[in-house]
Design an enzyme around this catalytic site. Structure first.
Site, PDB file in Angstrom:
ATOM      1  N   HIS A  19      45.508  42.611  41.997  1.00  0.00           N
ATOM      2  CA  HIS A  19      44.333  43.713  42.174  1.00  0.00           C
ATOM      3  C   HIS A  19      45.362  45.116  42.005  1.00  0.00           C
ATOM      4  O   HIS A  19      44.873  45.935  41.636  1.00  0.00           O
ATOM      5  CB  HIS A  19      43.599  43.528  43.338  1.00  0.00           C
ATOM      6  CG  HIS A  19      42.646  42.594  43.162  1.00  0.00           C
ATOM      7  ND1 HIS A  19      42.226  41.659  44.197  1.00  0.00           N
ATOM      8  CD2 HIS A  19      42.049  41.759  41.940  1.00  0.00           C
ATOM      9  CE1 HIS A  19      41.486  40.756  43.849  1.00  0.00           C
ATOM     10  NE2 HIS A  19      41.468  40.631  42.562  1.00  0.00           N
ATOM     11  N   HIS A  42      37.180  35.778  34.106  1.00  0.00           N
ATOM     12  CA  HIS A  42      37.169  34.695  35.093  1.00  0.00           C
ATOM     13  C   HIS A  42      36.957  35.545  36.216  1.00  0.00           C
ATOM     14  O   HIS A  42      37.789  35.806  37.090  1.00  0.00           O
ATOM     15  CB  HIS A  42      38.481  34.183  35.346  1.00  0.00           C
ATOM     16  CG  HIS A  42      38.604  32.856  33.924  1.00  0.00           C
ATOM     17  ND1 HIS A  42      38.958  33.628  32.767  1.00  0.00           N
ATOM     18  CD2 HIS A  42      38.426  31.634  33.832  1.00  0.00           C
ATOM     19  CE1 HIS A  42      39.297  32.559  31.994  1.00  0.00           C
ATOM     20  NE2 HIS A  42      38.913  31.501  32.601  1.00  0.00           N
ATOM     21  N   SER A 103      38.286  41.064  41.551  1.00  0.00           N
ATOM     22  CA  SER A 103      38.503  41.715  40.318  1.00  0.00           C
ATOM     23  C   SER A 103      37.272  42.667  39.752  1.00  0.00           C
ATOM     24  O   SER A 103      37.420  43.704  39.201  1.00  0.00           O
ATOM     25  CB  SER A 103      39.247  41.170  39.389  1.00  0.00           C
ATOM     26  OG  SER A 103      38.508  39.827  38.804  1.00  0.00           O
ATOM     27  N   ASP A 145      31.694  30.481  28.942  1.00  0.00           N
ATOM     28  CA  ASP A 145      33.599  30.495  28.989  1.00  0.00           C
ATOM     29  C   ASP A 145      33.979  31.888  28.742  1.00  0.00           C
ATOM     30  O   ASP A 145      33.771  32.386  27.709  1.00  0.00           O
ATOM     31  CB  ASP A 145      33.759  29.178  28.088  1.00  0.00           C
ATOM     32  CG  ASP A 145      35.134  29.108  27.769  1.00  0.00           C
ATOM     33  OD1 ASP A 145      35.790  29.378  28.926  1.00  0.00           O
ATOM     34  OD2 ASP A 145      35.682  29.499  26.795  1.00  0.00           O
ATOM     35  N   GLY A 146      34.862  32.045  29.742  1.00  0.00           N
ATOM     36  CA  GLY A 146      35.312  33.662  29.413  1.00  0.00           C
ATOM     37  C   GLY A 146      36.545  33.670  28.476  1.00  0.00           C
ATOM     38  O   GLY A 146      36.791  34.708  27.714  1.00  0.00           O
ATOM     39  N   ASP A 166      42.369  35.588  34.382  1.00  0.00           N
ATOM     40  CA  ASP A 166      42.370  35.075  35.824  1.00  0.00           C
ATOM     41  C   ASP A 166      41.774  33.776  36.220  1.00  0.00           C
ATOM     42  O   ASP A 166      41.083  33.548  37.172  1.00  0.00           O
ATOM     43  CB  ASP A 166      42.203  36.148  36.770  1.00  0.00           C
ATOM     44  CG  ASP A 166      42.444  35.687  38.225  1.00  0.00           C
ATOM     45  OD1 ASP A 166      43.322  34.970  38.344  1.00  0.00           O
ATOM     46  OD2 ASP A 166      41.866  35.932  38.940  1.00  0.00           O
TER      47      ASP A 166
HETATM   48  N1  SAM Z   1      39.361  37.150  38.924  1.00  0.00           N
HETATM   49  C1  SAM Z   1      38.777  36.895  40.260  1.00  0.00           C
HETATM   50  C2  SAM Z   1      39.331  38.048  41.351  1.00  0.00           C
HETATM   51  O1  SAM Z   1      40.558  38.511  41.038  1.00  0.00           O
HETATM   52  O2  SAM Z   1      38.668  38.336  42.074  1.00  0.00           O
HETATM   53  C3  SAM Z   1      39.167  35.827  40.705  1.00  0.00           C
HETATM   54  C4  SAM Z   1      38.777  34.614  39.880  1.00  0.00           C
HETATM   55  S1  SAM Z   1      39.207  32.930  40.325  1.00  0.00           S
HETATM   56  C5  SAM Z   1      40.772  32.875  40.410  1.00  0.00           C
HETATM   57  C6  SAM Z   1      38.814  32.076  38.902  1.00  0.00           C
HETATM   58  C7  SAM Z   1      37.120  31.902  38.507  1.00  0.00           C
HETATM   59  O3  SAM Z   1      37.031  31.401  37.134  1.00  0.00           O
HETATM   60  C8  SAM Z   1      36.507  31.043  39.517  1.00  0.00           C
HETATM   61  O4  SAM Z   1      35.448  31.883  40.003  1.00  0.00           O
HETATM   62  C9  SAM Z   1      35.796  29.876  38.335  1.00  0.00           C
HETATM   63  O5  SAM Z   1      34.484  29.706  39.019  1.00  0.00           O
HETATM   64  C10 SAM Z   1      35.732  30.788  37.228  1.00  0.00           C
HETATM   65  N2  SAM Z   1      35.785  29.942  36.127  1.00  0.00           N
HETATM   66  C11 SAM Z   1      36.472  28.728  35.698  1.00  0.00           C
HETATM   67  N3  SAM Z   1      36.361  28.249  34.467  1.00  0.00           N
HETATM   68  C12 SAM Z   1      35.826  29.235  33.741  1.00  0.00           C
HETATM   69  C13 SAM Z   1      35.712  29.599  32.464  1.00  0.00           C
HETATM   70  N4  SAM Z   1      35.920  28.554  31.669  1.00  0.00           N
HETATM   71  N5  SAM Z   1      34.878  30.809  32.129  1.00  0.00           N
HETATM   72  C14 SAM Z   1      34.587  31.760  33.042  1.00  0.00           C
HETATM   73  N6  SAM Z   1      34.812  31.505  34.420  1.00  0.00           N
HETATM   74  C15 SAM Z   1      35.611  30.398  34.675  1.00  0.00           C
END
Ligand code: SAM
Length: 280
Positions: A19, A42, A103, A145-146, A166
């Protein structure tokens, strides 16, 4: 699938490293007036309660943001003070730290009128929370999906682009998918600023990501790593890594300066290493 919940890890050393890098990138980009399209592939749930059962189970934030918060008055650099003011705002200005911004909340706090914010999240609980938060913050939330979502949206309408990638790296395929998504998105928007977080693991799964980026056509990639010493933090991580494609002017020096000011006071036993993975 979906065994990862960021609530267990929010505010840990890796989160603060990531961050801080994001905060610095967006703040430096905003020295120019032109609009920035922000993407969080994500996103998680945007705000985390550091007193929740999940957070208290791991206590990872104690060595992360809580330890840093204790020494914040000694970190007088204006960039640190701005960083802390965002966390303070998430806590209604209270001295005790209970809420930590994820984030999307960092993006949202920094966003100006001309900037847009688009987030992606797949986990049912996290995406429900993110959607509720997104309505209040006028942020776009896609429950999809991101990786593919980002590629659908770039190049954006806005002249500039800032992306955070992320993923949870629950599956090893994520390392390869990050490289492919990053290279594809960069081909569509070569001046975009892309930040990619990755864990540094004893098993060296991160090598797939690093070697993949080295072999890709990507240019101007800086690598910032926070290496934990002596103990691993959460999930056996040896450190926290951040790749920054097209780092904004001064990001490199400022990241080094801010971490070299904080690390001796933070008392967490970590060192920062930074170098160009693919030079300018
Ligand atoms: N970026 C966030 C932060 O810094 O506060 C933390 C994110 S965490 C490391 C990863 C997130 O990605 C999780 O909440 C998970 O549910 C989500 N996730 C997993 N696979 C995904 C995908 N294919 N597309 C979008 N989100 C996904």
């Amino acid at each position: 699938m979906f065994s990862y919940l960021h609530a267990f890890h929010a505010g840990n050393l890796a989160d603060v490293h990531k961050h801080l890098g994001l905060f610095l990138a967006l703040s430096l980009m905003q020295r120019k007036e032109t609009a920035i399209a922000c993407f969080d592939t994500h996103a998680g749930s945007a705000v985390y309660d550091l007193n929740s059962a999940e957070a208290r189970k791991t206590t990872e934030s104690d060595r992360g943001i809580q330890a840093l918060w204790q020494v914040r008055s000694k970190l007088q650099d204006p960039a640190w003070q701005d960083f802390f003011s965002i966390i303070s705002a998430a806590n209604g200005g209270k001295t005790a730290l209970q809420y930590y911004p994820g984030s999307p909340a960092w993006f949202a706090r920094l966003r100006r009128r001309q900037d847009s914010l688009t987030t992606f999240e797949l986990h049912p609980r996290e995406s429900a929370r993110l959607e509720a938060w997104g309505k209040r913050q006028a942020a776009r939330v896609y429950v999809e999906d991101g990786f593919s979502g980002l590629l659908r949206c770039v190049p954006p309408r806005e002249p500039r682009l800032c992306v955070l990638i992320d993923p949870p790296y629950e599956v090893k395929h994520d390392y390869r998918q990050v490289v492919d998504t990053l290279a594809n998105a960069w081909r569509r928007c070569r001046h975009g600023v892309f930040l990619v977080w990755y864990p540094i693991l004893r098993e060296r799964y991160q090598d797939t990501l690093i070697r993949g980026v080295e072999k890709s056509p990507l240019q101007k990639v800086l690598r910032s790593e926070l290496l934990f010493d002596p103990e691993p933090v959460g999930q056996g991580m040896l450190g926290s890594g951040l790749l920054v494609v097209n780092p904004p002017w001064h990001w490199e020096e400022q990241m080094n300066t801010l971490l070299s000011q904080a690390l001796p006071l933070w008392g967490v036993g970590a060192r920062h290493e930074q170098q160009w993975l693919i030079p300018e």
